[in-house]
Design a protein around this motif. Structure first.
Motif, mmCIF file in Angstrom:
data_model
loop_
_atom_site.group_PDB
_atom_site.id
_atom_site.type_symbol
_atom_site.label_atom_id
_atom_site.label_comp_id
_atom_site.label_asym_id
_atom_site.label_seq_id
_atom_site.Cartn_x
_atom_site.Cartn_y
_atom_site.Cartn_z
ATOM 1 N N ILE A 1 37.320 -7.950 25.701
ATOM 2 C CA ILE A 1 36.838 -6.778 24.991
ATOM 3 C C ILE A 1 36.656 -5.646 25.981
ATOM 4 C CG2 ILE A 1 34.894 -5.817 23.695
ATOM 5 C CD1 ILE A 1 36.538 -7.707 22.035
ATOM 6 N N GLN A 2 37.278 -4.518 25.725
ATOM 7 C CA GLN A 2 37.126 -3.352 26.585
ATOM 8 C C GLN A 2 35.994 -2.481 26.029
ATOM 9 O OE1 GLN A 2 38.891 -2.938 29.426
ATOM 10 N NE2 GLN A 2 39.834 -4.920 28.992
ATOM 11 N N ASP A 3 34.914 -2.361 26.797
ATOM 12 C CA ASP A 3 33.722 -1.665 26.336
ATOM 13 C C ASP A 3 33.171 -0.845 27.499
ATOM 14 O OD1 ASP A 3 31.003 -1.020 25.622
ATOM 15 O OD2 ASP A 3 31.023 -2.646 24.163
ATOM 16 N N GLY A 4 33.095 0.465 27.310
ATOM 17 C CA GLY A 4 32.619 1.348 28.373
ATOM 18 C C GLY A 4 31.210 1.021 28.830
ATOM 19 N N ARG A 5 30.380 0.482 27.943
ATOM 20 C CA ARG A 5 29.012 0.129 28.320
ATOM 21 C C ARG A 5 29.011 -0.985 29.369
ATOM 22 N NH1 ARG A 5 26.913 -0.980 22.318
ATOM 23 N NH2 ARG A 5 28.791 -2.263 22.490
ATOM 24 N N PHE A 6 29.903 -1.936 29.203
ATOM 25 C CA PHE A 6 30.018 -3.025 30.181
ATOM 26 C C PHE A 6 30.373 -2.465 31.559
ATOM 27 C CE2 PHE A 6 32.598 -6.045 32.544
ATOM 28 C CZ PHE A 6 31.810 -7.185 32.527
ATOM 29 N N GLU A 7 31.333 -1.540 31.596
ATOM 30 C CA GLU A 7 31.751 -0.939 32.859
ATOM 31 C C GLU A 7 30.587 -0.215 33.524
ATOM 32 O OE1 GLU A 7 34.532 -1.572 34.110
ATOM 33 O OE2 GLU A 7 35.774 -2.229 32.447
ATOM 34 N N ARG A 8 29.803 0.502 32.715
ATOM 35 C CA ARG A 8 28.667 1.261 33.265
ATOM 36 C C ARG A 8 27.611 0.322 33.835
ATOM 37 N NH1 ARG A 8 26.738 6.504 32.100
ATOM 38 N NH2 ARG A 8 25.177 7.005 33.694
ATOM 39 N N LEU A 9 27.317 -0.761 33.119
ATOM 40 C CA LEU A 9 26.318 -1.723 33.595
ATOM 41 C C LEU A 9 26.793 -2.427 34.862
ATOM 42 C CD1 LEU A 9 25.232 -3.271 30.169
ATOM 43 C CD2 LEU A 9 23.864 -1.761 31.628
ATOM 44 N N ALA A 10 28.069 -2.772 34.898
ATOM 45 C CA ALA A 10 28.619 -3.416 36.092
ATOM 46 C C ALA A 10 28.541 -2.483 37.300
ATOM 47 C CB ALA A 10 30.058 -3.849 35.841
ATOM 48 N N ALA A 11 28.757 -1.193 37.076
ATOM 49 C CA ALA A 11 28.662 -0.221 38.168
ATOM 50 C C ALA A 11 27.218 -0.077 38.654
ATOM 51 C CB ALA A 11 29.201 1.129 37.707
ATOM 52 N N MET A 12 26.262 -0.187 37.728
ATOM 53 C CA MET A 12 24.843 -0.064 38.090
ATOM 54 C C MET A 12 24.362 -1.248 38.917
ATOM 55 S SD MET A 12 23.072 1.427 34.604
ATOM 56 C CE MET A 12 21.424 1.442 35.361
ATOM 57 N N TYR A 13 24.777 -2.463 38.544
ATOM 58 C CA TYR A 13 24.246 -3.676 39.179
ATOM 59 C C TYR A 13 25.144 -4.237 40.278
ATOM 60 C CZ TYR A 13 20.555 -3.924 35.684
ATOM 61 O OH TYR A 13 19.447 -3.652 34.910
ATOM 62 N N ASN A 14 26.427 -3.858 40.264
ATOM 63 C CA ASN A 14 27.391 -4.374 41.240
ATOM 64 C C ASN A 14 27.234 -5.883 41.415
ATOM 65 O OD1 ASN A 14 29.498 -4.249 43.093
ATOM 66 N ND2 ASN A 14 28.103 -3.903 44.831
ATOM 67 N N PRO A 15 27.363 -6.645 40.327
ATOM 68 C CA PRO A 15 27.056 -8.082 40.380
ATOM 69 C C PRO A 15 28.160 -8.879 41.086
ATOM 70 C CG PRO A 15 27.983 -7.525 38.260
ATOM 71 C CD PRO A 15 27.866 -6.223 39.008
#
Length: 316
Positions: A1-15
Motif C-alpha cells: 500500500i502506497q500511503d504518504g502518511r507512512f513515508e512521513r512517519l518513517a522519515a520522522m522515526y528513521n526506524p
C-alpha cells in the motif's frame, strides 16, 4: 500500500525496519464473451473480496482491441452483463433445488432463503448487480457460502491516452453512469505511469507529473480506493525499531485492531494509547503531543479511526 502518511512517519522515526500494509491483487484470465459457459474464471473471482476492471480508453492503432474499436461504456456493460448472468444462473439452479425438496415440510431457514433468492432474481432480471440490493446481516449468513460475484465491490480503472491524463472529461462522463454504492472509479495513463516510474529521482518524477497534470502516482490512488472498496482503514505503530502500517475493518474497536497484531492483545486488552497523525506531524514528536494533552487513552469501546497511531497495553 502506497500511503504518504507512512513515508512521513518513517522519515520522522528513521526506524530499523519499515513495513507497509499489503493487499493481494490477482490478475485473472481475460473474460471473453459468453464465458459463463466455461465457469473456471468465476471460481477465481468467487475467491476474491473485490473486483477491479481495467477499462481501455486510449486510442492506439498498434494495440489491437478484440471488439475492433475503443468504447469504455460498451466494455464495462459487457463485463457487467457476464457477471450478472453468472449470478442469475446460480440463483435459478438454487431455486430449482429448493423447489425439489418442497415435498417435505420446508424449514424456516429454507423459506427465508427462497424469499431472498426471489428478490435477487428480480434484481438480476432487471440488469442490476446484487451490490445494489439491501441485505441484512441475517440474510448474509444465509448466503455466506454462495459464489455471488456481483455482490462484491467493483473498482473501475479507466486507462486513458497520455495526453488526457490531466483531464477529467472521460472520467466524469462515466462517473455519472456507473458510480453507485459499491462502485469506485479512477483513471490512469498506464503509459505515462510507466515513464514516471522509470525516472531516477523524486524531483524528476514530481516535475514530470506536474507537467502532465497528474496530482499523484496512480498506485497511491489505487491503494486508497482498494482499501475503501475492501472496507479497510489503516492505523500505525511507530518507534525506532519499526514503523508499521496495519489494516483493520472500518468501524473496528480497539481490541480488534490489537488482535490484528497478535491475538493476545485482543484477549488481554487493557487500553490503547492513541495519537492522531495530524497532531504528531504538526507538533513534531510524541513528547510534544503528550505535553499538549493530545494523547488519548482509549478503552474497549473506542472505534479506531483511519490514520491513528496506536500503542496497546494488555495482560495475559
Amino acid at each position: 500500500i502506497q500511503d504518504g502518511r507512512f513515508e512521513r512517519l518513517a522519515a520522522m522515526y528513521n526506524p530499523k525496519k519499515r513495513t507497509r500494509a499489503r493487499i493481494n491483487i490477482d490478475l485473472l484470465p481475460r473474460m471473453e464473451l459468453d464465458s459463463t459457459a466455461e465457469s473456471d474464471i468465476f471460481k477465481n473471482i468467487a475467491d476474491t473480496d473485490a473486483l477491479c476492471h481495467v477499462v481501455r480508453a486510449f486510442t492506439d492503432e498498434s494495440v489491437y482491441h478484440v471488439s475492433g474499436s475503443v468504447d469504455p461504456s460498451r466494455d464495462i456493460e459487457r463485463i457487467d452483463s457476464e457477471l450478472i448472468l453468472h449470478d442469475m444462473l446460480f440463483v435459478e439452479k438454487r431455486l430449482e433445488r429448493l423447489a425439489a425438496v418442497k415435498k417435505k415440510p420446508a424449514t424456516e431457514t429454507a423459506k427465508k432463503e427462497e424469499a431472498l433468492l426471489l428478490r435477487f432474481k428480480e434484481c438480476l432480471d432487471a440488469g442490476r448487480p446484487l451490490r445494489t440490493e439491501a441485505v441484512s446481516e441475517d440474510e448474509k449468513k444465509l448466503i455466506a457460502s454462495y459464489p455471488f460475484v456481483t455482490m462484491k465491490p467493483m473498482l473501475l480503472v479507466l486507462n486513458v491516452d497520455d495526453g488526457k491524463a490531466g483531464s477529467r472529461d472521460a472520467l466524469d462522463a462515466l462517473a455519472s453512469r456507473y458510480v453507485r454504492p459499491g462502485v469506485a472509479l479512477m483513471q490512469i495513463s498506464a503509459k505515462l505511469e510507466l515513464e514516471i516510474a522509470a525516472l531516477d529521482s523524486a524531483e524528476e518524477r514530481a516535475e514530470f507529473m506536474e507537467a502532465a497534470g497528474i496530482a499523484e502516482p496512480a498506485v497511491n490512488l489505487l491503494s486508497r480506493l482498494c482499501m475503501e472498496s475492501l472496507g479497510l482503514i489503516s492505523y500505525f505503530t511507530v518507534g525506532e525499531d519499526e514503523v508499521r502500517q496495519w489494516q483493520v475493518r472500518r468501524g473496528a474497536l480497539a481490541p480488534e485492531a490489537g488482535g490484528v497484531i497478535h491475538t493476545d492483545i485482543a484477549r488481554g486488552f487493557i487500553r490503547a494509547e492513541v495519537i492522531k497523525y495530524d497532531d504528531l506531524v504538526a507538533l513534531g514528536s510524541e513528547e510534544a503531543v503528550k505535553k499538549a494533552g493530545k494523547l488519548g487513552v482509549m478503552g474497549k469501546d473506542y472505534a479506531v479511526q483511519d490514520g491513528d497511531i496506536m500503542n496497546f497495553r494488555f495482560n495475559v
